[in-house]
Design a protein around this motif. Structure first.
Motif, PDB file in Angstrom:
ATOM      1  N   ALA A 195       0.858  -1.191   0.000  1.00  0.00           N
ATOM      2  CA  ALA A 195       0.000   0.000   0.000  1.00  0.00           C
ATOM      3  C   ALA A 195       0.896   1.243   0.000  1.00  0.00           C
ATOM      4  O   ALA A 195       2.040   1.194   0.480  1.00  0.00           O
ATOM      5  N   ASP A 196       0.369   2.324  -0.528  1.00  0.00           N
ATOM      6  CA  ASP A 196       1.147   3.560  -0.652  1.00  0.00           C
ATOM      7  C   ASP A 196       1.820   3.972   0.651  1.00  0.00           C
ATOM      8  O   ASP A 196       2.973   4.411   0.653  1.00  0.00           O
ATOM      9  N   ASP A 197       1.115   3.823   1.766  1.00  0.00           N
ATOM     10  CA  ASP A 197       1.683   4.263   3.039  1.00  0.00           C
ATOM     11  C   ASP A 197       2.670   3.253   3.632  1.00  0.00           C
ATOM     12  O   ASP A 197       3.302   3.524   4.645  1.00  0.00           O
ATOM     13  N   GLY A 198       2.834   2.102   2.958  1.00  0.00           N
ATOM     14  CA  GLY A 198       3.763   1.101   3.451  1.00  0.00           C
ATOM     15  C   GLY A 198       5.040   1.004   2.629  1.00  0.00           C
ATOM     16  O   GLY A 198       5.895   0.156   2.899  1.00  0.00           O
ATOM     17  N   LEU A 199       5.160   1.864   1.637  1.00  0.00           N
ATOM     18  CA  LEU A 199       6.342   1.820   0.770  1.00  0.00           C
ATOM     19  C   LEU A 199       7.601   2.170   1.561  1.00  0.00           C
ATOM     20  O   LEU A 199       7.601   3.101   2.365  1.00  0.00           O
ATOM     21  N   LYS A 200       8.661   1.423   1.319  1.00  0.00           N
ATOM     22  CA  LYS A 200       9.959   1.698   1.954  1.00  0.00           C
ATOM     23  C   LYS A 200      10.811   2.445   0.940  1.00  0.00           C
ATOM     24  O   LYS A 200      11.324   1.855  -0.011  1.00  0.00           O
ATOM     25  N   TRP A 201      10.943   3.734   1.140  1.00  0.00           N
ATOM     26  CA  TRP A 201      11.593   4.600   0.150  1.00  0.00           C
ATOM     27  C   TRP A 201      13.051   4.243  -0.068  1.00  0.00           C
ATOM     28  O   TRP A 201      13.548   4.288  -1.183  1.00  0.00           O
ATOM     29  N   GLY A 202      13.757   3.873   0.972  1.00  0.00           N
ATOM     30  CA  GLY A 202      15.165   3.506   0.821  1.00  0.00           C
ATOM     31  C   GLY A 202      15.337   2.289  -0.081  1.00  0.00           C
ATOM     32  O   GLY A 202      16.226   2.246  -0.930  1.00  0.00           O
ATOM     33  N   ALA A 203      14.482   1.300   0.104  1.00  0.00           N
ATOM     34  CA  ALA A 203      14.553   0.087  -0.716  1.00  0.00           C
ATOM     35  C   ALA A 203      14.231   0.414  -2.172  1.00  0.00           C
ATOM     36  O   ALA A 203      14.897  -0.077  -3.092  1.00  0.00           O
ATOM     37  N   ILE A 204      13.236   1.247  -2.390  1.00  0.00           N
ATOM     38  CA  ILE A 204      12.861   1.623  -3.760  1.00  0.00           C
ATOM     39  C   ILE A 204      13.980   2.425  -4.411  1.00  0.00           C
ATOM     40  O   ILE A 204      14.341   2.183  -5.571  1.00  0.00           O
ATOM     41  N   SER A 229      11.688  10.109  -8.125  1.00  0.00           N
ATOM     42  CA  SER A 229      10.358  10.103  -7.495  1.00  0.00           C
ATOM     43  C   SER A 229      10.415   9.503  -6.103  1.00  0.00           C
ATOM     44  O   SER A 229       9.760   9.994  -5.175  1.00  0.00           O
ATOM     45  N   ALA A 230      11.195   8.433  -5.939  1.00  0.00           N
ATOM     46  CA  ALA A 230      11.324   7.811  -4.613  1.00  0.00           C
ATOM     47  C   ALA A 230      12.025   8.751  -3.645  1.00  0.00           C
ATOM     48  O   ALA A 230      11.657   8.838  -2.468  1.00  0.00           O
ATOM     49  N   LYS A 231      13.032   9.450  -4.152  1.00  0.00           N
ATOM     50  CA  LYS A 231      13.748  10.415  -3.307  1.00  0.00           C
ATOM     51  C   LYS A 231      12.801  11.498  -2.785  1.00  0.00           C
ATOM     52  O   LYS A 231      12.910  11.931  -1.645  1.00  0.00           O
ATOM     53  N   ALA A 232      11.868  11.893  -3.650  1.00  0.00           N
ATOM     54  CA  ALA A 232      10.903  12.933  -3.278  1.00  0.00           C
ATOM     55  C   ALA A 232       9.645  12.345  -2.615  1.00  0.00           C
ATOM     56  O   ALA A 232       8.724  13.091  -2.288  1.00  0.00           O
ATOM     57  N   LYS A 233       9.619  11.025  -2.456  1.00  0.00           N
ATOM     58  CA  LYS A 233       8.476  10.314  -1.865  1.00  0.00           C
ATOM     59  C   LYS A 233       7.178  10.633  -2.601  1.00  0.00           C
ATOM     60  O   LYS A 233       6.125  10.858  -2.001  1.00  0.00           O
ATOM     61  N   GLN A 234       7.255  10.600  -3.924  1.00  0.00           N
ATOM     62  CA  GLN A 234       6.106  10.869  -4.789  1.00  0.00           C
ATOM     63  C   GLN A 234       5.536   9.533  -5.275  1.00  0.00           C
ATOM     64  O   GLN A 234       6.036   8.946  -6.248  1.00  0.00           O
ATOM     65  N   VAL A 235       4.504   9.088  -4.615  1.00  0.00           N
ATOM     66  CA  VAL A 235       3.925   7.775  -4.881  1.00  0.00           C
ATOM     67  C   VAL A 235       3.492   7.650  -6.344  1.00  0.00           C
ATOM     68  O   VAL A 235       3.794   6.646  -7.000  1.00  0.00           O
ATOM     69  N   ASP A 236       2.786   8.647  -6.863  1.00  0.00           N
ATOM     70  CA  ASP A 236       2.300   8.558  -8.246  1.00  0.00           C
ATOM     71  C   ASP A 236       3.455   8.468  -9.236  1.00  0.00           C
ATOM     72  O   ASP A 236       3.402   7.685 -10.188  1.00  0.00           O
TER      73      ASP A 236
END
Length: 158
Positions: free
Chosen positions: A70-79, A122-129
């Motif tokens: 889910a969007d709120d469960g994304l791990k930004w570092g891993a992405i 996008s991951a760096k900016a935490k932009q889910v879309d």
């Protein structure tokens, strides 16, 4: 005395600007003509299936697992980690061009790099879309390449 200080400050500003311009240029990693053989880019593994299986596939599997959350469960570092790896794979693909359709191969490699870069940014900016869109574009390009160069084998599902 104030004219000397002003002149010194202007000279310092010019030098600093020049230094920033030099250090802000991207590094050139490709070998120059006439460089020694040890400085040339040479694939460690020339078999494309092996390369994809041990470089791309693990990154893709880890990224796919993250993207299923889910969007709120994304791990930004891993992405970010997987996106950066896949972006750099685009560069590695450039030194592995096949003898047939090399221009098409190169275009797919550039698209991998650019989609990976967009995914990373996008991951760096935490932009889910942006992350989701870049991920879908990456998979689409991979599948187009697999259709053309692997006879339709190894089609990925997002």
């Amino acid at each position: 005395m104030s004219r000397t200080i002003l002149t010194s400050l202007v000279a310092l500003a010019v030098l600093a600007t020049g230094g920033l311009l030099v250090f802000s240029q991207p590094a050139q990693v490709s070998a120059q003509e006439g460089s020694s053989p040890s400085m040339q880019q040479v694939p460690v593994e020339s078999d494309m299936h092996e390369f994809m299986e041990y470089i791309n596939q693990p990154s893709f599997k880890r990224l796919k697992k993250e993207m299923a959350k889910a969007d709120d469960g994304l791990k930004w570092g891993a992405i970010k980690s997987e996106a950066l790896t896949l972006a750099e794979v685009g560069n590695l693909l450039m030194i592995r061009k096949p003898s047939n359709d090399a221009d098409d191969w190169a275009q797919h490699a550039v698209t991998v790099r650019e989609n990976g870069r967009k995914l990373y940014v996008s991951a760096k900016a935490k932009q889910v879309d942006g992350v989701r869109a870049s991920y879908r574009e990456m998979i689409k390009n991979c599948n187009q390449c697999h259709e053309q160069f692997a006879g339709g084998e190894h089609i990925l599902t997002p």
